[in-house]
Design an enzyme around this catalytic site. Sequence first.
Site, PDB file in Angstrom:
ATOM      1  N   LYS A 152     -53.096 -41.956 -21.039  1.00 20.60           N
ATOM      2  CA  LYS A 152     -52.573 -40.592 -21.063  1.00 20.60           C
ATOM      3  C   LYS A 152     -53.302 -39.726 -20.032  1.00 20.60           C
ATOM      4  O   LYS A 152     -54.516 -39.882 -19.812  1.00 20.60           O
ATOM      5  CB  LYS A 152     -52.738 -40.007 -22.478  1.00 20.60           C
ATOM      6  CG  LYS A 152     -52.037 -38.677 -22.687  1.00 20.60           C
ATOM      7  CD  LYS A 152     -52.161 -38.236 -24.146  1.00 20.60           C
ATOM      8  CE  LYS A 152     -51.492 -36.903 -24.413  1.00 20.60           C
ATOM      9  NZ  LYS A 152     -51.615 -36.473 -25.822  1.00 20.60           N
TER      10      LYS A 152
ATOM     11  N   SER B 271     -47.390 -35.064 -28.102  1.00 22.54           N
ATOM     12  CA  SER B 271     -47.496 -34.894 -26.662  1.00 22.54           C
ATOM     13  C   SER B 271     -47.714 -36.197 -25.896  1.00 22.54           C
ATOM     14  O   SER B 271     -47.605 -36.238 -24.680  1.00 22.54           O
ATOM     15  CB  SER B 271     -48.648 -33.938 -26.345  1.00 22.54           C
ATOM     16  OG  SER B 271     -49.903 -34.485 -26.762  1.00 22.54           O
TER      17      SER B 271
ATOM     18  N   SER C 276     -49.896 -35.979 -32.205  1.00 23.76           N
ATOM     19  CA  SER C 276     -49.462 -36.311 -30.843  1.00 23.76           C
ATOM     20  C   SER C 276     -49.507 -37.789 -30.492  1.00 23.76           C
ATOM     21  O   SER C 276     -49.018 -38.174 -29.431  1.00 23.76           O
ATOM     22  CB  SER C 276     -50.287 -35.516 -29.825  1.00 23.76           C
ATOM     23  OG  SER C 276     -49.846 -34.186 -29.764  1.00 23.76           O
TER      24      SER C 276
END
Length: 343
Positions: free
Chosen positions: A82, A157, A181
Amino acid sequence: MLRMSIDIEKLTIQEAKKLLSKREVSSRELCEATLKKIEEKEKDIHAYVEVFSNVLQQADEADRKRNDGEASPLLGIPLAIKDNILIEGRVASASSKILEKYRATYSATAIKKLQKAGTVFIGRTNMDEFAMGGSTENSAFGATKNPHDLSRVPGGSSGGSAAAVASGEALGALGSDTGGSIRQPAAFCGIVGLKPTYGKVSRHGLMAMGSSLDQIGPMTKTVTDAELLFTVISGNDSLDSTSGIYEKEIPKIQKKKIVVPQGIQKGLHQDMEKNFNESIEKFKTLGYEVTEKEFPHLHLSLPSYYVLMPAEVSANMSRYDGIRFGLHVSGSTFLEDYEKTRH
């Protein structure tokens, strides 16, 4: 050329490890299959903000180490990271324009542990800007699509990481979870996502959103794979004072128990409720004792979160002021510097 046909979309980390150890496939071949899948699908899905140019060089190095007798737990396994987890020398933008050209000066502890374990890093995955969002539509670099249905969101996210794993663009990935997330996009994309207990994984090198809530965690195709990644990245870290707080030995559990909060299914869509009940029955067949318990203050958890999280976010975001990190736009005064940069 591949020596064998690799179904990279279905291949798990555990299966890939076995193939690598038996020399039935090389890390280069795994990475070539992954890059081919990215070439096929990335235009539609947009799981990545950057695919690294040295993936095959990393794979060749992993193969060399294996040929020399090294047997690290994730040697040659391609993973996605990420975009808010630092890798030294790499851009780390948290999918924000203000950090579009920022290069990390050090690596996150979780990254160092993956490097020591022999991981091949495929690239940086798309996300909601600074991890604020639940759909991966709030990235400065464009939205990510759900690989199962391009008309739908992948969740967020950590939607880029979830989409990459679900589409075969990585065998596994790291995400970060503040209030769902990792878990929510994993559910949206049909994979496994784990938010570790706070303190089990170091936050050092994770761009802070809500510091008392953030955790780095694995996103994989199976529970076994999630455990593999979690085992590698977890543990105490002297660089994070909140890590290792649960390192005391846990007493051996005589009987496995699961508690279901009363009323937790209220308002669920009927398909979700059916899925939930089936999961409970599976646990029962595996020998778990399932009981219901009342949590009288459970309804206060969401409003509490929406007091604590934005307060922490506002404090953490204040560092992006055009002076200390990332983009700088000059004005005639310090205040104008700040205003123009943030605008």
